[in-house]
Design an enzyme around this catalytic site. Structure first.
Site, PDB file in Angstrom:
ATOM      1  N   ASN A  87      56.967  38.021  33.092  1.00 15.81           N
ATOM      2  CA  ASN A  87      55.303  38.169  33.259  1.00 15.81           C
ATOM      3  C   ASN A  87      54.732  39.542  33.396  1.00 15.81           C
ATOM      4  OD1 ASN A  87      55.176  38.466  35.862  1.00 15.81           O
ATOM      5  ND2 ASN A  87      54.833  36.439  36.382  1.00 15.81           N
ATOM      6  N   GLU A  88      53.919  40.029  33.467  1.00 14.71           N
ATOM      7  CA  GLU A  88      53.500  41.261  33.181  1.00 14.71           C
ATOM      8  C   GLU A  88      53.380  42.004  34.764  1.00 14.71           C
ATOM      9  OE1 GLU A  88      49.330  38.971  32.091  1.00 14.71           O
ATOM     10  OE2 GLU A  88      51.433  38.776  31.989  1.00 14.71           O
ATOM     11  N   GLN A  89      53.336  40.723  35.787  1.00 20.22           N
ATOM     12  CA  GLN A  89      53.380  41.596  37.113  1.00 20.22           C
ATOM     13  C   GLN A  89      54.628  42.316  37.272  1.00 20.22           C
ATOM     14  OE1 GLN A  89      51.623  39.132  36.684  1.00 20.22           O
ATOM     15  NE2 GLN A  89      49.411  39.132  37.349  1.00 20.22           N
ATOM     16  N   GLY A  90      55.597  42.219  36.329  1.00 20.07           N
ATOM     17  CA  GLY A  90      57.307  42.593  37.196  1.00 20.07           C
ATOM     18  C   GLY A  90      57.940  41.575  37.599  1.00 20.07           C
TER      19      GLY A  90
END
Length: 532
Positions: free
Chosen positions: A319-322
């Site tokens: 996911n884009e949060q890392g």
């Protein structure tokens, strides 16, 4: 380093300040106590006034927490963020033109923190071209009061680029888990890292104050240096909240913190409704070993399906949060993940995405038009924003958009591998013209991107002729329950086929061992060495 109260921290804000806030979505590493203290001060003193709230990710619980606390006349002048839907009170102000509102790509804002930290002129990127963020469309504006040009179109080396301008940051509200006596901050209990380090560096570069909320204090030297996420030399003040929750929904899940891994059988199960049907059909697009992104909304169910089908370890979900690997969480915990292999800072995750690192991305779609344009950012009078949607959708090698064909009261029934529409949704999602362009179908086709659209009753693809119907669910009447429920007539494939009956049965689909082979060219150097 000094330890102060949240009230004392809020008292340091001045009228007109730009406040940079760390954290993500539904409370992940969000300094809620500091935000709440600003609200209390304004309600009692009428100050500070006319602040700018700047944060790459939307912050809020879809109710009163997060930056919804700033939705007071006179308190908030401007908001610049990736997503505004998490703070519905502010979204309403934006829709009513009561605040200057901009929603820019989450990745661009995240990476911009590093540019500000380094004193560079801003962020130059292709991300956002041909969407509503492009100055030729709306420039990311979500209210008429938003007059400034935060994004410019530039020409460089024979190409078009977007230039995201930097901000002057006065105060940063960040969060960690533990602070030692020198102000060193660790994040061992947090569900994400975000861009805490870059934010602290950017604020220091601007001459602003860095205030960090933590759960506890530790003695000088107690934190191993490799666990320190924000060095004390960047921290001005610390506020302790011993009760801070991991997310707005979860007090503390050790799996979110990466402290344990849970068995696949322990993952939640989804009921066989329209959301699971969409997630199941999307999961059939998975490839063995593929690196994927799972967006928020209906697509978060794909990770749960992968666990249920025992294929979670055959793919790499991110996911884009890392978070890399494991299964992204859903609901108010979306943004976290369990059983992940690595957690990296958010700007680096977006570097990977923007560079084409994703084999497949799964994102939700709210409106789709005949040219395969997608809108998720503003519709039905609601301001939502885009989060990481543009970074992801523009750069993945293959895009899979998921969503129901209609919305608002839709009810379905399944049985014998067939689908029946018990009650039709009130709103058509496939429309003649989208309200905003969050994804450009023409731009995707120009770059050779493969794009499909999955609903509970039909599957479409983006073709040279626009949107093309390629599958229909067994038990569904093509004319009455698909074509008549669209605002336009799509092209219909000559090879129109039925969706797989397994999608509509209660038992697992037995995907293990049946995933499509990964579509990735082999490295020529490894081939030559006989190592591929």
């Amino acid at each position: 380093m000094r330890v102060i109260t949240a009230e004392a921290a809020a008292a340091l804000l001045k009228d007109g300040d730009t406040v940079l806030i760390g954290g993500s979505g539904s409370g992940h590493a969000v300094p809620e106590s500091l935000i709440e203290a600003v609200e209390r001060r304004f309600l009692s003193e009428g100050a500070p006034r006319d602040i700018t709230s700047l944060h790459p990710v939307g912050i809020g619980d879809r109710s009163h927490r997060g930056v919804s606390r700033f939705a007071k006349p006179g308190l908030l002048k401007r908001i610049v963020c990736g997503t505004i839907v998490d703070a519905p009170a502010v979204a309403e102000m934006a829709a009513a033109n009561q605040v200057e509102a901009y929603t820019l790509p989450q990745g661009a804002l995240s990476q911009l923190m590093r540019e500000i930290a380094a004193g560079r002129p801003g962020l130059l990127t292709h991300v956002g071209l041909h969407t509503f963020v492009d100055p030729r469309q709306a420039g990311g504006r979500q209210s008429e009061r938003a007059k400034d040009d935060l994004v410019e179109l530039v020409q460089l080396a024979g190409r078009e680029w977007l230039f995201y301008k930097p901000f002057q940051i006065d105060v940063a509200f960040l969060r960690g888990t533990t602070a030692d006596e020198d102000g060193n901050i660790s994040m061992e209990d947090e569900a994400i890292f975000g861009e805490m380090l870059s934010m602290a560096q950017a604020t220091r570069r601007c001459g602003g104050l860095v205030i960090v909320q933590v759960k506890r204090l530790a003695q000088r030297g107690a934190l191993p240096g490799k666990t320190v996420k924000i060095p004390g030399l960047l921290v001005d003040l610390v506020v302790v909240d011993a009760d801070q929750m991991q997310t707005y929904q979860t007090r503390q899940d050790p799996a979110f913190a990466g402290q344990i891994r849970i068995p696949l059988d322990a993952f939640p199960k989804l009921p066989l409704d329209e959301r699971k049907i969409v997630a199941r059909r999307c999961a059939m697009e998975l490839q063995d070993g593929a690196v994927c992104n799972i967006g928020s909304g209906i697509c978060t169910g794909i990770g749960i399906i992968a666990a249920e089908e025992k294929v979670l370890d055959s793919i790499v979900l991110t996911n884009e949060q890392g978070l890399i690997g494991g299964a992204p969480a859903s609901g108010l915990d979306a943004g976290a993940a369990r059983n992940y292999a690595a957690m990296v800072d958010q700007p680096y995750q977006f570097d990977f995405y923007d560079g084409g690192g994703l084999d497949i991305a799964f994102l939700s779609a709210v409106e789709v038009d005949p040219r395969s344009n997608v809108n998720i950012s503003r519709f039905a009078g609601k301001v939502v924003g885009v989060g990481g949607f543009i970074n992801i959708s523009q750069n993945a090698k293959k895009m899979v958009f998921g969503g129901t064909l209609t919305a608002g009261g839709l009810k379905i029934e399944t049985g014998d591998g067939k689908l029946r529409i018990a009650q039709e949704g009130r709103h058509h999602k496939f429309v003649e013209k989208v309200g905003q362009v969050s994804y450009s179908g023409d731009y995707g086709r120009e770059r050779g991107q493969e794009t499909i659209f999955v609903t509970e009753r039909a599957v479409f693809r983006s073709s040279k002729d626009g949107l093309e119907l390629i599958e229909v669910a067994p038990g569904i009447d093509l004319q009455r329950e698909v074509l008549d429920q669209m605002g336009f007539r799509p092209a219909i494939s000559k090879d129109l086929r039925l969706m797989d009956e397994r999608i509509f049965r209660s038992e697992p689909m037995q995907l293990a061992g049946r995933l499509q082979p990964r579509k990735r060219p082999l490295n020529e150097r490894l081939l030559a060495a006989g190592l591929a």
